[in-house]
Scaffold this motif. Structure first.
Motif, short mmCIF file in Angstrom:
data_model
loop_
_atom_site.label_atom_id
_atom_site.label_comp_id
_atom_site.label_asym_id
_atom_site.label_seq_id
_atom_site.Cartn_x
_atom_site.Cartn_y
_atom_site.Cartn_z
N LEU A 96 0.82 -1.20 0.00
CA LEU A 96 0.00 0.00 0.00
C LEU A 96 0.86 1.26 0.00
O LEU A 96 0.54 2.24 -0.67
N VAL A 97 1.94 1.24 0.77
CA VAL A 97 2.84 2.41 0.80
C VAL A 97 3.50 2.59 -0.56
O VAL A 97 3.63 3.71 -1.07
N ASN A 98 3.94 1.49 -1.16
CA ASN A 98 4.58 1.58 -2.47
C ASN A 98 3.67 2.20 -3.51
O ASN A 98 4.12 2.91 -4.42
N LYS A 99 2.36 1.96 -3.38
CA LYS A 99 1.41 2.50 -4.34
C LYS A 99 1.39 4.02 -4.29
O LYS A 99 1.20 4.68 -5.31
N ALA A 100 1.63 4.58 -3.10
CA ALA A 100 1.68 6.03 -2.96
C ALA A 100 3.09 6.57 -3.16
O ALA A 100 3.27 7.76 -3.34
N PHE A 101 4.10 5.67 -3.10
CA PHE A 101 5.50 6.08 -3.16
C PHE A 101 6.12 5.59 -4.46
O PHE A 101 7.21 4.99 -4.46
N VAL A 102 5.44 5.82 -5.55
CA VAL A 102 5.89 5.32 -6.84
C VAL A 102 7.10 6.11 -7.32
O VAL A 102 7.33 7.26 -6.90
N PRO A 103 7.91 5.54 -8.23
CA PRO A 103 9.13 6.23 -8.69
C PRO A 103 8.90 7.62 -9.25
O PRO A 103 9.73 8.50 -9.07
N LYS A 104 7.77 7.84 -9.91
CA LYS A 104 7.54 9.16 -10.49
C LYS A 104 7.41 10.24 -9.41
O LYS A 104 7.70 11.40 -9.66
N VAL A 105 6.96 9.83 -8.20
CA VAL A 105 6.88 10.78 -7.09
C VAL A 105 8.28 11.23 -6.70
O VAL A 105 8.54 12.41 -6.48
N VAL A 106 9.19 10.27 -6.62
CA VAL A 106 10.57 10.58 -6.27
C VAL A 106 11.21 11.43 -7.36
O VAL A 106 11.84 12.46 -7.08
N LYS A 107 11.06 11.03 -8.61
CA LYS A 107 11.66 11.77 -9.72
C LYS A 107 11.13 13.19 -9.78
O LYS A 107 11.88 14.15 -10.10
N ALA A 108 9.86 13.37 -9.48
CA ALA A 108 9.26 14.70 -9.54
C ALA A 108 9.83 15.64 -8.49
O ALA A 108 9.70 16.86 -8.61
N LEU A 109 10.48 15.08 -7.48
CA LEU A 109 11.06 15.91 -6.43
C LEU A 109 12.41 16.50 -6.83
O LEU A 109 12.91 17.41 -6.15
N GLU A 110 13.02 16.01 -7.90
CA GLU A 110 14.38 16.44 -8.24
C GLU A 110 14.52 17.95 -8.42
O GLU A 110 15.47 18.54 -7.87
N PRO A 111 13.63 18.63 -9.14
CA PRO A 111 13.78 20.09 -9.23
C PRO A 111 13.70 20.79 -7.89
O PRO A 111 14.46 21.75 -7.64
N ASP A 112 12.81 20.33 -7.02
CA ASP A 112 12.70 20.93 -5.69
C ASP A 112 13.97 20.69 -4.88
O ASP A 112 14.45 21.58 -4.17
N ILE A 113 14.51 19.49 -4.97
CA ILE A 113 15.74 19.17 -4.24
C ILE A 113 16.89 20.03 -4.75
O ILE A 113 17.66 20.59 -3.97
N ALA A 114 16.98 20.18 -6.07
CA ALA A 114 18.05 21.01 -6.65
C ALA A 114 17.91 22.46 -6.20
O ALA A 114 18.91 23.13 -5.90
#
Length: 411
Positions: A96-114
């Motif tokens: 269930l957590v993985n369903k909300a924590f999909v790779p695109k969520v992580v990738k979408a954070l890259e501009p914010d992290i930068a």
């Protein structure tokens, strides 16, 4: 294999002693040289070689459920997160957590992290004083990312940071006059950690209530609304999961970033190579996870009688896996005490193995990649400005201070 020679209890006491926090690896080496160590009076077995630690992590009877331990537990987190559960409960929650924590969520954070990293490093450029890499970069970056993931207002970051630091200590083993505890809650700091745990749980419940009324695109809203064959996460399960993300995801990423910075600064050639070639970041990160892992040890419980090599671990006994010792095992690595991102192959157990492999590993790697490439590129001649200092934490070992001269050594 040796199970009785030497003084493993004394060595374990040295490992826990803050005096050895800056460089625990000589102690880890001495423990590893003993082989697996059985301590039946404490219902405990120590494993410190790479092959044995990996075998335990993969063993079907090795449990993460602390309720199965013969040693009494003191719960300060409330109901456990899926990190401390076994299948089928672990499988259900992780799915269930993985369903909300999909790779695109992580990738979408890259501009914010930068953008976060860029802002932190711009602040560093504005002063001629040494840059404090912990408070100036390694610490604020992961907590800001976690806050954004969960939808936590950044104004609440100081309370989150304080709670995270206290609760991370709960993972540490503890030695008393009567024995060794791996419950991590037997010393005088228990009350403070309990208060921090209660504060965090109440805060998260209030945040869940707000997200139910006004959902957003954050991870907590996703956890509230995630479904799989009609299943859902209860409020207590969401609270426990967010606890896990804060403590495990924040503290370990701080350690990964800061440990990599220190290793690079101690080898100026490696710092310069990364500054010139950002593609080296992945190799630097994987070697850091081997050479100086932020998670130094893990605990498992024997869910049934287990045989590791010629040693039998009775059902319910605790197993302490000294990952930091395993990662310096000369039987597994050439020149194990050398930081070498150019190794032909780099393997480690820093994110675990099998069903409990860290769900946040891609995010930790992304944050470290962005932070390290930006720091080295912007300050290619940086150097240590002073000796780093360490927190008392054993399990999630990490620095409290890492001063850097951004323009290089002072004349």
């Amino acid at each position: 294999m040796t199970t009785s020679s030497g003084d493993p209890r004394s060595l374990l006491a040295q490992l826990i002693d803050p005096a050895h926090r800056a460089d625990p690896y000589p102690v880890y080496r001495k423990i590893r040289e003993l082989g697996p160590v059985s301590m039946p009076e404490n219902n405990l077995t120590l494993f410190s070689s790479f092959v044995h630690c990996e075998e335990v992590l993969r063993h079907p009877s090795a449990s993460s459920d602390r309720i199965k331990s013969t040693v009494g537990q003191r719960m300060i987190f409330g109901p456990p997160s899926f990190l401390f559960l076994d299948p089928p409960d672990h499988t259900r929650l992780r799915r269930l957590v993985n369903k909300a924590f999909v790779p695109k969520v992580v990738k979408a954070l890259e501009p914010d992290i930068a953008a976060l990293v860029d802002g932190l490093l711009r602040d560093a450029e504005s002063t001629s004083e040494p840059f404090e890499a912990i408070s100036g970069l390694a610490y604020p970056l992961p907590v800001a990312v976690i806050c954004r993931l969960l939808g936590v207002p950044l104004a609440d970051e100081p309370e989150f940071s304080a709670a995270s630091a206290l609760l991370a200590q709960s993972l540490d083993p503890f030695i008393s006059a009567t024995g060794i505890s791996v419950a991590g809650a037997a010393d005088g700091g228990f009350e403070k950690r309990q208060q921090a745990g209660l504060w965090l749980r109440d805060y998260l419940r209030e945040l869940i209530a707000r997200r139910r009324r006004d959902p957003g695109d954050d991870l907590m809203s996703g956890l509230i609304h995630v479904e799989e064959s009609g299943d859902h996460l209860t409020e207590e399960e969401i609270v426990a999961t967010c606890n896990l993300l804060l403590i495990a995801g924040h503290e370990t990423t701080v350690g990964l970033i800061s440990n990599a910075i220190l290793a690079l600064l101690r080898d100026p050639e490696q710092w310069a190579k990364l500054a010139a070639d950002p593609a080296r970041a992945s190799a630097v990160i994987e070697e850091t996870l081997r050479y100086d892992p932020p998670v130094q040890l893990l605990r498992r419980i024997a869910g049934a009688d287990m045989a590791i090599e010629s040693l039998t671990i009775p059902k319910g006994d605790n197993m302490l896996l000294l990952l930091a010792a395993a990662h310096r095992d000369p039987d597994a690595f050439d020149n194990p005490d050398r930081f070498d991102p150019d190794r032909a192959t780099t393997r480690h157990l820093a994110f675990g193995k099998g069903p409990h492999f860290c769900v946040g590993a891609p995010l930790a790697r992304l944050e470290a990649t962005v932070a390290l490439t930006a720091l080295t590129a912007r300050f290619p001649h940086a150097a240590l400005a002073d000796i780093p200092t360490y927190k008392e934490n054993v399990t999630l070992r990490g620095m409290s201070s890492l001063p850097i001269a951004l323009s290089g050594p002072r004349s």
